[in-house]
Design a protein around this motif. Structure first.
Motif, PDB file in Angstrom:
ATOM      1  N   ILE A 269       0.810  -1.217   0.000  1.00 16.99           N
ATOM      2  CA  ILE A 269       0.000   0.000   0.000  1.00 16.99           C
ATOM      3  C   ILE A 269       0.844   1.268   0.000  1.00 16.99           C
ATOM      4  CG2 ILE A 269      -1.835  -1.236   1.228  1.00 16.99           C
ATOM      5  CD1 ILE A 269      -1.214   0.618   3.657  1.00 16.99           C
ATOM      6  N   SER A 270       2.156   1.130   0.252  1.00 16.64           N
ATOM      7  CA  SER A 270       2.997   2.327   0.342  1.00 16.64           C
ATOM      8  C   SER A 270       3.011   3.115  -0.959  1.00 16.64           C
ATOM      9  CB  SER A 270       4.425   1.955   0.754  1.00 16.64           C
ATOM     10  OG  SER A 270       5.063   1.157  -0.241  1.00 16.64           O
ATOM     11  N   ASP A 271       2.968   2.431  -2.103  1.00 18.62           N
ATOM     12  CA  ASP A 271       2.961   3.156  -3.378  1.00 18.62           C
ATOM     13  C   ASP A 271       1.661   3.931  -3.567  1.00 18.62           C
ATOM     14  OD1 ASP A 271       5.501   2.541  -4.761  1.00 18.62           O
ATOM     15  OD2 ASP A 271       4.831   0.479  -4.570  1.00 18.62           O
ATOM     16  N   PHE A 272       0.561   3.395  -3.072  1.00 21.80           N
ATOM     17  CA  PHE A 272      -0.718   4.097  -3.154  1.00 21.80           C
ATOM     18  C   PHE A 272      -0.709   5.323  -2.245  1.00 21.80           C
ATOM     19  CE2 PHE A 272      -1.616  -0.178  -4.539  1.00 21.80           C
ATOM     20  CZ  PHE A 272      -2.589  -0.038  -5.522  1.00 21.80           C
ATOM     21  N   ASP A 273       0.003   5.230  -1.133  1.00 24.37           N
ATOM     22  CA  ASP A 273       0.085   6.339  -0.192  1.00 24.37           C
ATOM     23  C   ASP A 273       0.982   7.456  -0.703  1.00 24.37           C
ATOM     24  OD1 ASP A 273      -0.269   7.563   2.492  1.00 24.37           O
ATOM     25  OD2 ASP A 273       1.854   7.099   2.738  1.00 24.37           O
ATOM     26  N   GLU A 274       2.009   7.102  -1.474  1.00 29.07           N
ATOM     27  CA  GLU A 274       3.026   8.079  -1.858  1.00 29.07           C
ATOM     28  C   GLU A 274       2.831   8.660  -3.256  1.00 29.07           C
ATOM     29  OE1 GLU A 274       6.549   5.795  -1.465  1.00 29.07           O
ATOM     30  OE2 GLU A 274       6.459   5.686   0.724  1.00 29.07           O
ATOM     31  N   ASP A 275       1.989   8.045  -4.088  1.00 26.95           N
ATOM     32  CA  ASP A 275       1.920   8.440  -5.489  1.00 26.95           C
ATOM     33  C   ASP A 275       0.474   8.403  -5.965  1.00 26.95           C
ATOM     34  OD1 ASP A 275       2.201   8.860  -8.189  1.00 26.95           O
ATOM     35  OD2 ASP A 275       3.700   7.310  -8.519  1.00 26.95           O
ATOM     36  N   ASP A 276      -0.137   9.579  -6.166  1.00 32.66           N
ATOM     37  CA  ASP A 276      -1.523   9.637  -6.628  1.00 32.66           C
ATOM     38  C   ASP A 276      -1.700   8.977  -7.998  1.00 32.66           C
ATOM     39  OD1 ASP A 276      -2.306  10.953  -4.348  1.00 32.66           O
ATOM     40  OD2 ASP A 276      -2.125  12.950  -5.223  1.00 32.66           O
ATOM     41  N   GLU A 277      -0.672   9.058  -8.837  1.00 30.72           N
ATOM     42  CA  GLU A 277      -0.771   8.442 -10.157  1.00 30.72           C
ATOM     43  C   GLU A 277      -0.897   6.928 -10.046  1.00 30.72           C
ATOM     44  OE1 GLU A 277       2.310   9.602 -12.809  1.00 30.72           O
ATOM     45  OE2 GLU A 277       1.867  11.748 -12.675  1.00 30.72           O
ATOM     46  N   TRP A 278      -0.327   6.365  -8.987  1.00 33.28           N
ATOM     47  CA  TRP A 278      -0.398   4.919  -8.789  1.00 33.28           C
ATOM     48  C   TRP A 278      -1.861   4.476  -8.664  1.00 33.28           C
ATOM     49  CZ3 TRP A 278       3.855   1.967  -9.328  1.00 33.28           C
ATOM     50  CH2 TRP A 278       3.785   0.622  -8.961  1.00 33.28           C
ATOM     51  N   ILE A 279      -2.654   5.265  -7.948  1.00 32.94           N
ATOM     52  CA  ILE A 279      -4.071   4.951  -7.805  1.00 32.94           C
ATOM     53  C   ILE A 279      -4.770   5.049  -9.154  1.00 32.94           C
ATOM     54  CG2 ILE A 279      -6.246   5.688  -6.750  1.00 32.94           C
ATOM     55  CD1 ILE A 279      -4.668   6.608  -4.323  1.00 32.94           C
ATOM     56  N   GLY A 280      -4.419   6.067  -9.928  1.00 27.09           N
ATOM     57  CA  GLY A 280      -5.044   6.240 -11.231  1.00 27.09           C
ATOM     58  C   GLY A 280      -4.714   5.130 -12.202  1.00 27.09           C
ATOM     59  N   GLU A 281      -3.530   4.540 -12.070  1.00 31.75           N
ATOM     60  CA  GLU A 281      -3.087   3.512 -13.009  1.00 31.75           C
ATOM     61  C   GLU A 281      -3.404   2.096 -12.535  1.00 31.75           C
ATOM     62  OE1 GLU A 281       1.069   4.178 -13.283  1.00 31.75           O
ATOM     63  OE2 GLU A 281       0.903   5.949 -14.568  1.00 31.75           O
ATOM     64  N   ALA A 282      -3.813   1.938 -11.284  1.00 28.82           N
ATOM     65  CA  ALA A 282      -3.981   0.609 -10.701  1.00 28.82           C
ATOM     66  C   ALA A 282      -5.106  -0.170 -11.383  1.00 28.82           C
ATOM     67  CB  ALA A 282      -4.269   0.728  -9.211  1.00 28.82           C
ATOM     68  N   SER A 283      -4.921  -1.477 -11.461  1.00 23.98           N
ATOM     69  CA  SER A 283      -5.968  -2.352 -11.976  1.00 23.98           C
ATOM     70  C   SER A 283      -7.053  -2.510 -10.906  1.00 23.98           C
ATOM     71  CB  SER A 283      -5.388  -3.721 -12.318  1.00 23.98           C
ATOM     72  OG  SER A 283      -4.972  -4.396 -11.138  1.00 23.98           O
ATOM     73  N   ASP A 284      -8.200  -3.033 -11.302  1.00 26.39           N
ATOM     74  CA  ASP A 284      -9.280  -3.262 -10.338  1.00 26.39           C
ATOM     75  C   ASP A 284      -8.835  -4.229  -9.247  1.00 26.39           C
ATOM     76  OD1 ASP A 284     -10.976  -1.561 -11.676  1.00 26.39           O
ATOM     77  OD2 ASP A 284     -11.977  -3.146 -12.810  1.00 26.39           O
ATOM     78  N   LEU A 285      -8.060  -5.240  -9.620  1.00 31.35           N
ATOM     79  CA  LEU A 285      -7.576  -6.206  -8.635  1.00 31.35           C
ATOM     80  C   LEU A 285      -6.634  -5.533  -7.640  1.00 31.35           C
ATOM     81  CD1 LEU A 285      -7.303  -9.061  -7.509  1.00 31.35           C
ATOM     82  CD2 LEU A 285      -5.550  -9.514  -9.254  1.00 31.35           C
ATOM     83  N   GLU A 286      -5.741  -4.698  -8.139  1.00 35.02           N
ATOM     84  CA  GLU A 286      -4.817  -3.986  -7.250  1.00 35.02           C
ATOM     85  C   GLU A 286      -5.580  -3.077  -6.290  1.00 35.02           C
ATOM     86  OE1 GLU A 286      -0.787  -3.789 -10.007  1.00 35.02           O
ATOM     87  OE2 GLU A 286      -2.301  -2.227 -10.206  1.00 35.02           O
ATOM     88  N   LEU A 287      -6.618  -2.417  -6.782  1.00 30.35           N
ATOM     89  CA  LEU A 287      -7.416  -1.546  -5.919  1.00 30.35           C
ATOM     90  C   LEU A 287      -8.139  -2.360  -4.848  1.00 30.35           C
ATOM     91  CD1 LEU A 287      -8.963   0.844  -8.600  1.00 30.35           C
ATOM     92  CD2 LEU A 287      -7.250   1.448  -6.885  1.00 30.35           C
ATOM     93  N   GLN A 288      -8.675  -3.505  -5.220  1.00 29.66           N
ATOM     94  CA  GLN A 288      -9.357  -4.359  -4.242  1.00 29.66           C
ATOM     95  C   GLN A 288      -8.387  -4.834  -3.168  1.00 29.66           C
ATOM     96  OE1 GLN A 288     -12.355  -7.306  -5.880  1.00 29.66           O
ATOM     97  NE2 GLN A 288     -11.484  -6.577  -7.808  1.00 29.66           N
ATOM     98  N   LEU A 289      -7.200  -5.247  -3.587  1.00 29.89           N
ATOM     99  CA  LEU A 289      -6.201  -5.696  -2.624  1.00 29.89           C
ATOM    100  C   LEU A 289      -5.766  -4.557  -1.714  1.00 29.89           C
ATOM    101  CD1 LEU A 289      -4.104  -7.961  -4.992  1.00 29.89           C
ATOM    102  CD2 LEU A 289      -5.224  -8.746  -2.891  1.00 29.89           C
ATOM    103  N   CYS A 290      -5.588  -3.378  -2.294  1.00 32.69           N
ATOM    104  CA  CYS A 290      -5.168  -2.229  -1.486  1.00 32.69           C
ATOM    105  C   CYS A 290      -6.232  -1.879  -0.456  1.00 32.69           C
ATOM    106  CB  CYS A 290      -4.886  -1.025  -2.394  1.00 32.69           C
ATOM    107  SG  CYS A 290      -4.233   0.390  -1.493  1.00 32.69           S
ATOM    108  N   ARG A 291      -7.501  -1.876  -0.850  1.00 35.79           N
ATOM    109  CA  ARG A 291      -8.566  -1.603   0.109  1.00 35.79           C
ATOM    110  C   ARG A 291      -8.583  -2.651   1.223  1.00 35.79           C
ATOM    111  NH1 ARG A 291     -11.434   0.537  -4.464  1.00 35.79           N
ATOM    112  NH2 ARG A 291     -12.055  -1.559  -5.105  1.00 35.79           N
ATOM    113  N   LYS A 292      -8.442  -3.909   0.833  1.00 30.93           N
ATOM    114  CA  LYS A 292      -8.446  -4.999   1.815  1.00 30.93           C
ATOM    115  C   LYS A 292      -7.317  -4.830   2.820  1.00 30.93           C
ATOM    116  CE  LYS A 292      -8.307 -10.094   2.003  1.00 30.93           C
ATOM    117  NZ  LYS A 292      -7.074 -10.331   2.784  1.00 30.93           N
TER     118      LYS A 292
END
Length: 214
Positions: free
Chosen positions: A80-103
């Motif tokens: 989750i550190s990349d999601f915390d440090e880089d807004d573009e990471w959230i924009g580029e993430a796949s649906d699976l990556e977003l689900q895992l990050c939320r979990k």
């Protein structure tokens, strides 16, 4: 590479194969011991059981769907550190990556993890692909963050939530906002100084005092 350019089921920076797990542990060991003196090695060795646990977790979970697998706290934090440090990471993430990050974020928030609380708190502050806008969730994260860290940036964010009545149907909570902006201003946060001056100018939760503003 952007998530759209990667194979289906691929997840960036999460060890999901046996090779990934061992490479991740090897990299972690290198980070621990790089340029350190011999006296510090003994403390680092205490982390070895955690790495062995990660291997056991992989073997026990490797046949499960990714969203049902169990990962170590270290692996979750790293992911989750990349999601915390880089807004573009959230924009580029796949649906699976977003689900895992939320979990992972929810699981770490339950344990009072500062990074996870910050990630969720600021994602819910207005909303993005990771979390929908949820002012109450954002407020609750900021309260916990300030209590855990005594960091005035979270007080400053709380000030804005209270000032604009984000959690009270637009009805300002000026007394709470004044307290939070005072903390932020005392720690040289420009936004806190500006909003505190605004409150003195209009007499919100304080005596109206244009002289104080000057």
């Amino acid at each position: 590479a952007a998530a759209d350019d990667l194979p289906d089921g691929y997840v960036r920076y999460l060890p999901i194969t046996e090779e990934d797990v061992f490479l991740d542990i090897w990299d972690a060991l290198n980070d621990l011991w790089y340029d350190e003196d011999d006296d510090s090695f003994a403390a680092d060795i205490k982390q070895i059981p955690g790495f062995l646990k990660e291997i056991e977790l992989f073997w026990a979970n490797q046949d499960k769907p990714l969203l049902e697998r169990e990962f170590s706290e270290r692996q979750k934090q790293w992911f989750i550190s990349d999601f915390d440090e880089d807004d573009e990471w959230i924009g580029e993430a796949s649906d699976l990556e977003l689900q895992l990050c939320r979990k992972f974020t929810e699981e770490l928030c339950d344990k009072g993890d500062v990074m996870a609380l910050r990630l969720k708190g600021y994602a819910c502050y207005g909303g993005n692909r990771l979390y929908d806008c949820d002012w109450k969730a954002s407020r609750d994260c900021m309260i916990r963050l300030y209590d855990l860290t005594d960091d005035a940036r979270y007080a400053n964010t709380l000030g804005y939530i209270y000032y604009y009545g984000r959690c009270t149907d637009g009805v300002p909570e000026y007394e709470k906002a004044f307290q939070m902006f005072s903390i932020a201003a005392s720690n040289w946060y420009y936004e806190g100084m500006y909003k505190l001056a605004d409150m003195y100018l209009h007499g919100y939760a304080c005596k109206k005092s244009p002289r104080t503003v000057k």
